[in-house]
Design a protein around this motif. Structure first.
Motif, PDB file in Angstrom:
ATOM      1  N   ALA A 215       0.843  -1.204   0.000  1.00  0.00           N
ATOM      2  CA  ALA A 215       0.000   0.000   0.000  1.00  0.00           C
ATOM      3  C   ALA A 215       0.878   1.255   0.000  1.00  0.00           C
ATOM      4  O   ALA A 215       0.663   2.193  -0.786  1.00  0.00           O
ATOM      5  CB  ALA A 215      -0.919  -0.019   1.221  1.00  0.00           C
ATOM      6  N   LEU A 216       1.896   1.263   0.868  1.00  0.00           N
ATOM      7  CA  LEU A 216       2.805   2.414   0.956  1.00  0.00           C
ATOM      8  C   LEU A 216       3.496   2.685  -0.373  1.00  0.00           C
ATOM      9  O   LEU A 216       3.662   3.846  -0.777  1.00  0.00           O
ATOM     10  CB  LEU A 216       3.886   2.134   2.009  1.00  0.00           C
ATOM     11  N   VAL A 217       3.882   1.603  -1.074  1.00  0.00           N
ATOM     12  CA  VAL A 217       4.634   1.752  -2.317  1.00  0.00           C
ATOM     13  C   VAL A 217       3.813   2.509  -3.371  1.00  0.00           C
ATOM     14  O   VAL A 217       4.365   3.306  -4.139  1.00  0.00           O
ATOM     15  CB  VAL A 217       5.080   0.358  -2.842  1.00  0.00           C
ATOM     16  N   VAL A 218       2.504   2.302  -3.368  1.00  0.00           N
ATOM     17  CA  VAL A 218       1.662   2.976  -4.370  1.00  0.00           C
ATOM     18  C   VAL A 218       1.724   4.494  -4.178  1.00  0.00           C
ATOM     19  O   VAL A 218       1.957   5.257  -5.126  1.00  0.00           O
ATOM     20  CB  VAL A 218       0.198   2.476  -4.295  1.00  0.00           C
ATOM     21  N   GLY A 219       1.539   4.942  -2.945  1.00  0.00           N
ATOM     22  CA  GLY A 219       1.571   6.384  -2.673  1.00  0.00           C
ATOM     23  C   GLY A 219       2.948   6.965  -2.935  1.00  0.00           C
ATOM     24  O   GLY A 219       3.085   8.051  -3.511  1.00  0.00           O
ATOM     25  N   LEU A 220       3.986   6.225  -2.511  1.00  0.00           N
ATOM     26  CA  LEU A 220       5.348   6.738  -2.672  1.00  0.00           C
ATOM     27  C   LEU A 220       5.698   6.853  -4.155  1.00  0.00           C
ATOM     28  O   LEU A 220       6.331   7.827  -4.578  1.00  0.00           O
ATOM     29  CB  LEU A 220       6.352   5.843  -1.930  1.00  0.00           C
ATOM     30  N   THR A 221       5.266   5.876  -4.950  1.00  0.00           N
ATOM     31  CA  THR A 221       5.585   5.925  -6.384  1.00  0.00           C
ATOM     32  C   THR A 221       4.909   7.125  -7.039  1.00  0.00           C
ATOM     33  O   THR A 221       5.527   7.848  -7.837  1.00  0.00           O
ATOM     34  CB  THR A 221       5.139   4.611  -7.065  1.00  0.00           C
ATOM     35  N   ALA A 222       3.661   7.361  -6.691  1.00  0.00           N
ATOM     36  CA  ALA A 222       2.954   8.526  -7.240  1.00  0.00           C
ATOM     37  C   ALA A 222       3.668   9.814  -6.814  1.00  0.00           C
ATOM     38  O   ALA A 222       3.876  10.732  -7.617  1.00  0.00           O
ATOM     39  CB  ALA A 222       1.507   8.529  -6.761  1.00  0.00           C
ATOM     40  N   ALA A 223       4.056   9.863  -5.544  1.00  0.00           N
ATOM     41  CA  ALA A 223       4.689  11.079  -5.010  1.00  0.00           C
ATOM     42  C   ALA A 223       6.046  11.336  -5.665  1.00  0.00           C
ATOM     43  O   ALA A 223       6.363  12.473  -6.049  1.00  0.00           O
ATOM     44  CB  ALA A 223       4.846  10.954  -3.495  1.00  0.00           C
ATOM     45  N   LYS A 224       6.838  10.278  -5.809  1.00  0.00           N
ATOM     46  CA  LYS A 224       8.160  10.433  -6.442  1.00  0.00           C
ATOM     47  C   LYS A 224       7.999  10.916  -7.884  1.00  0.00           C
ATOM     48  O   LYS A 224       8.743  11.794  -8.340  1.00  0.00           O
ATOM     49  CB  LYS A 224       8.893   9.087  -6.468  1.00  0.00           C
ATOM     50  N   SER A 225       7.043  10.315  -8.599  1.00  0.00           N
ATOM     51  CA  SER A 225       6.858  10.677 -10.007  1.00  0.00           C
ATOM     52  C   SER A 225       6.512  12.158 -10.134  1.00  0.00           C
ATOM     53  O   SER A 225       7.045  12.863 -10.999  1.00  0.00           O
ATOM     54  CB  SER A 225       5.735   9.849 -10.643  1.00  0.00           C
ATOM     55  N   LEU A 226       5.624  12.619  -9.265  1.00  0.00           N
ATOM     56  CA  LEU A 226       5.221  14.030  -9.330  1.00  0.00           C
ATOM     57  C   LEU A 226       6.384  14.955  -8.967  1.00  0.00           C
ATOM     58  O   LEU A 226       6.612  15.976  -9.628  1.00  0.00           O
ATOM     59  CB  LEU A 226       4.032  14.289  -8.398  1.00  0.00           C
ATOM     60  N   ALA A 227       7.110  14.578  -7.916  1.00  0.00           N
ATOM     61  CA  ALA A 227       8.230  15.430  -7.480  1.00  0.00           C
ATOM     62  C   ALA A 227       9.274  15.525  -8.587  1.00  0.00           C
ATOM     63  O   ALA A 227       9.813  16.608  -8.863  1.00  0.00           O
ATOM     64  CB  ALA A 227       8.848  14.868  -6.197  1.00  0.00           C
ATOM     65  N   LEU A 228       9.525  14.403  -9.247  1.00  0.00           N
ATOM     66  CA  LEU A 228      10.525  14.379 -10.324  1.00  0.00           C
ATOM     67  C   LEU A 228      10.042  15.196 -11.522  1.00  0.00           C
ATOM     68  O   LEU A 228      10.768  16.041 -12.058  1.00  0.00           O
ATOM     69  CB  LEU A 228      10.764  12.919 -10.728  1.00  0.00           C
TER      70      LEU A 228
END
Ligand code: KG4
Ligand code: ZN
Length: 353
Positions: A98-111
């Motif tokens: 579950a955590l990985v889904v949010g983190l992946t979305a967040a990293k993509s946006l930040a990048l």
């Protein structure tokens, strides 16, 4: 660059997919961030038939919901991706998938947007919700109590980012105990509101149920013995027997006795932590804080010993992304995450692994 910063926060630690837009003053400005929008897609309907959160189902639902929730939070706040100054995401503790889904979305946006990524601790977020809910009052330093489906933990919080864990559950979390006992009693999921409903007006002293560690110096909790005691009260010495020994009134009394036992322990341990620390404020977070008997008893305890109690409204007690506004003080403190940061399932518990 204006005098305030806009933050998009993403939350996928367990079974709620949430996003929020927060706005807070840039240093040297002071003040608590304001919630421009906060949206939550609950998965409770997907997990109901299993009586608890199924991790794989949770991860898949997050994948479906995370982008719609982000779009919804931005739309309600009336801002676009290009207006954002930072992205926040809860990276611990929680279900790994579950955590990985949010983190992946967040990293993509930040990048993609070339803005900072701030990783937040979900439990520090739960406690920061007290400050968001009471922006004109000083919440810190305080004792923090998080009581949810996944956690029952006490903290000493010298500031939003200066938290040290004092104790926690050695087995089930308080909310998990509510859910499991509700299932034993043939009630629905989530169990907390169901137990509260059938316990209303019933006798909380009808059954003498255990209160683990009540007279112990440890600031820890255990609810598994209580759950087993409920099982025996329900079925007699042959706990495997399908026969239920209680009528409807008896079931209500058992629910009330169970609720009282949980509340007794939560209130007593919070009181012990307050007494030991000398602190005069208590912040509470997590879904179990929605329980009206708990709220009543914790308020009475605060009055009795002269401690200020902070319990946010229910929408800020249960899982939400607005509480990740704690990322703003973190950002101002220079605590930006690298893009190779990973999630962490467990608690950060000094000295105890
Ligand atoms: O914080 P939360 O929404 O999610 C996490 O677990 O992180 O908490 C959910 C838990 C569930 O176990 C639910 O049974 C419990 O909070 N809960 C309650 C009440 N409402 C929700 N427990 C006792 N009384 C309630 N009224
Ligand atoms: Zn939570």
């Amino acid at each position: 660059m204006g005098s305030s910063a806009l933050l998009l926060a993403i939350e996928t630690t367990c079974d709620e997919t949430a996003a929020a837009v927060l706005e807070g003053p840039r240093p040297p400005g002071v003040g608590v961030p304001i919630i421009r929008s906060s949206v939550v897609a609950s998965q409770v309907g997907l997990h109901r038939r299993y009586g608890g959160v199924v991790p794989e189902i949770a991860s898949r639902a997050h994948v479906r919901q995370v982008l719609p929730m982000i779009d919804e939070a931005l739309a309600r706040a009336g801002v676009g991706l290009r207006d954002l100054d930072a992205i926040a995401v809860a990276t611990r503790p929680g279900l790994v998938g579950a955590l990985v889904v949010g983190l992946t979305a967040a990293k993509s946006l930040a990048l993609a947007l070339d803005i900072p990524l701030v990783a937040v601790d979900h439990l520090e977020g739960h406690l920061y919700a007290c400050q968001l809910a009471f922006p004109d009052r000083q919440v810190y330093p305080c004792i923090g109590l998080v009581v949810s489906g996944g956690h029952t933990s006490l903290f000493r919080c010298d500031g939003p980012l200066e938290t040290a864990m004092l104790g926690g559950t050695t087995d089930d979390a308080a909310g998990e105990a509510f859910d499991k006992v509700a299932s034993l009693l043939g009630l629905g999921y989530p169990g907390g509101p169901e137990i509260e409903r059938v316990a209303r007006g019933r006798n909380p002293k009808a059954f003498a149920l255990p209160r683990s560690f009540l007279h112990d110096d440890r600031l820890d909790f255990s609810f598994s013995g209580l759950k087993t005691a409920v099982l025996y009260a329900l079925h007699g010495p042959n706990a495997q027997s399908p026969e239920v020994l209680l009528d409807e009134a008896g079931l209500g009394d058992l629910a009330a006795s169970f609720q009282e036992a949980v509340v007794d322990v939560l209130v007593a341990k919070a009181r012990q932590a307050l007494a030991r620390s000398g602190l005069k404020r208590l912040g509470v977070g997590g879904g179990v804080a929605a329980n009206s008997r708990f709220r009543e008893r914790i308020a009475a305890m605060g009055d009795a010993i002269g401690v200020e109690i902070f319990i946010p409204p229910i929408s800020l007690c249960t899982d939400n992304a607005a509480m990740s506004a704690i990322a703003l003080p973190k950002l101002w403190a220079g605590q930006v995450a690298d893009l190779d940061i990973d999630v962490r399932a467990g608690l950060v518990r000094p000295g105890r692994g």
